[in-house]
Scaffold this motif. Structure first.
Motif, short mmCIF file in Angstrom:
data_model
loop_
_atom_site.label_atom_id
_atom_site.label_comp_id
_atom_site.label_asym_id
_atom_site.label_seq_id
_atom_site.Cartn_x
_atom_site.Cartn_y
_atom_site.Cartn_z
N GLU A 115 14.75 -5.85 15.95
CA GLU A 115 14.83 -7.24 16.09
C GLU A 115 14.92 -7.68 14.71
O GLU A 115 15.37 -9.31 14.06
N LEU A 116 13.75 -7.31 14.32
CA LEU A 116 13.58 -8.71 12.87
C LEU A 116 13.82 -8.31 11.67
O LEU A 116 14.01 -9.77 10.93
N LYS A 117 14.48 -7.62 11.46
CA LYS A 117 15.08 -7.09 10.71
C LYS A 117 16.66 -7.62 9.95
O LYS A 117 17.71 -7.87 11.07
N GLY A 118 16.52 -8.81 9.45
CA GLY A 118 17.76 -9.55 8.90
C GLY A 118 17.74 -10.74 10.17
O GLY A 118 18.69 -11.43 9.95
N SER A 119 16.82 -10.84 10.68
CA SER A 119 16.57 -12.19 11.54
C SER A 119 15.96 -13.86 10.91
O SER A 119 15.92 -15.10 11.53
N GLY A 120 15.61 -13.85 9.29
CA GLY A 120 15.74 -14.60 8.56
C GLY A 120 13.82 -15.22 8.52
O GLY A 120 13.47 -15.84 8.85
N CYS A 121 13.14 -13.92 9.65
CA CYS A 121 11.87 -14.61 9.98
C CYS A 121 11.14 -14.88 9.06
O CYS A 121 11.13 -14.23 7.90
N ASN A 122 10.46 -16.00 8.98
CA ASN A 122 9.55 -16.30 8.07
C ASN A 122 7.95 -17.02 8.82
O ASN A 122 6.88 -17.38 7.95
N LEU A 123 7.63 -16.30 9.56
CA LEU A 123 6.55 -17.18 10.71
C LEU A 123 5.37 -16.66 9.81
O LEU A 123 4.73 -17.39 9.98
N CYS A 124 5.27 -15.66 9.73
CA CYS A 124 3.76 -15.90 9.13
C CYS A 124 3.74 -16.29 7.57
O CYS A 124 2.51 -16.93 6.76
#
Lengths: 146, 79
Positions: A115-124
């Motif tokens: 689900e992270l793929k393409g989600s725009g996750c930039n948490l780290c």
């Protein structure tokens, strides 16, 4: 499966970093597996697995020059006695945070949690950089280090 | 002090702790009397680079901050 960045670090990044330090101690400093194990606070069989690249393979960090410079620093510090196993823990922890912060573990994280793929996750990548790295140094009297 | 450095190390794209570790390795490779110029945008470098210079037995000749470009420049000599 969902996994936090810290869980990913514990499962994949820290073993990979330990493995690189073990290999550096064995290959560059010519330490026996037992001597490297003593310095790293590990068992000799664990060092053997790390040195042969049979453990710590979940993430490939050997082509990251910025990570390798930290690995060399940790191995040099252990070999010279500048840091002990406690100092190593501080540096490993900071190096793992650095790997997360640089986004080097994002592909692996997305494999675990599609689900992270393409989600725009930039948490780290929004976390602060690990300036506690140098707290692993033994501070000598008169040294201007913090 | 205006001095042309023997070696120039551009760490402006690097983040903590890499600039300090690159500086440490560069000092080790300097020949005696040679100078090293380090450029960095790492805000902790003003603390950590003087420390690594001290630990390496080198001399920090100057440290300049360019606030407009958020860059610090260090000039280091290996005795």
């Amino acid at each position: 499966m969902q996994e936090t960045p810290q869980e990913l670090a514990a499962r994949a990044i820290l073993p990979a970093l330990r493995g690189l330090v073990a290999r550096e101690l064995v290959r560059e400093h010519k330490f026996t597996h037992q001597k490297a194990a003593d310095l790293l606070g590990l068992s000799r069989p664990a060092v053997t697995l790390y040195a042969r690249g049979l453990r710590g393979r979940a993430i490939e960090l050997r082509r990251r020059p910025d990570v390798l410079i930290m690995v060399r620093d940790m191995a040099d510090g252990l070999a010279s006695g500048e840091i002990d196993v406690r100092g190593l823990m501080t540096k490993l922890d900071s190096a793992a945070t650095y790997v997360l912060r640089k986004g080097y573990a994002c592909d692996l994280h997305a494999q675990v949690d599609p689900e992270l793929k393409g989600s725009g996750c930039n948490l780290c990548m929004t976390a602060p950089f690990p300036c506690s790295y140098f707290h692993g140094w033994k501070v000598e009297p008169g040294s201007p280090t913090r | 002090m205006n001095e042309t450095p023997t070696v120039r190390l551009d760490c402006r794209e690097d983040v903590c702790p890499v600039p300090v570790l690159r500086t440490k390795e560069a000092i080790a490779k300097l020949t005696p009397g040679a100078t090293l110029e380090v450029l960095t945008k790492d805000p902790m470098a003003t603390v950590d680079i003087p420390a690594v210079v001290h630990k390496a037995g080198a001399v920090l000749l100057s440290m300049k901050a360019d606030e407009e470009n958020e860059t610090a420049t260090f000039l280091i000599r290996r005795p």
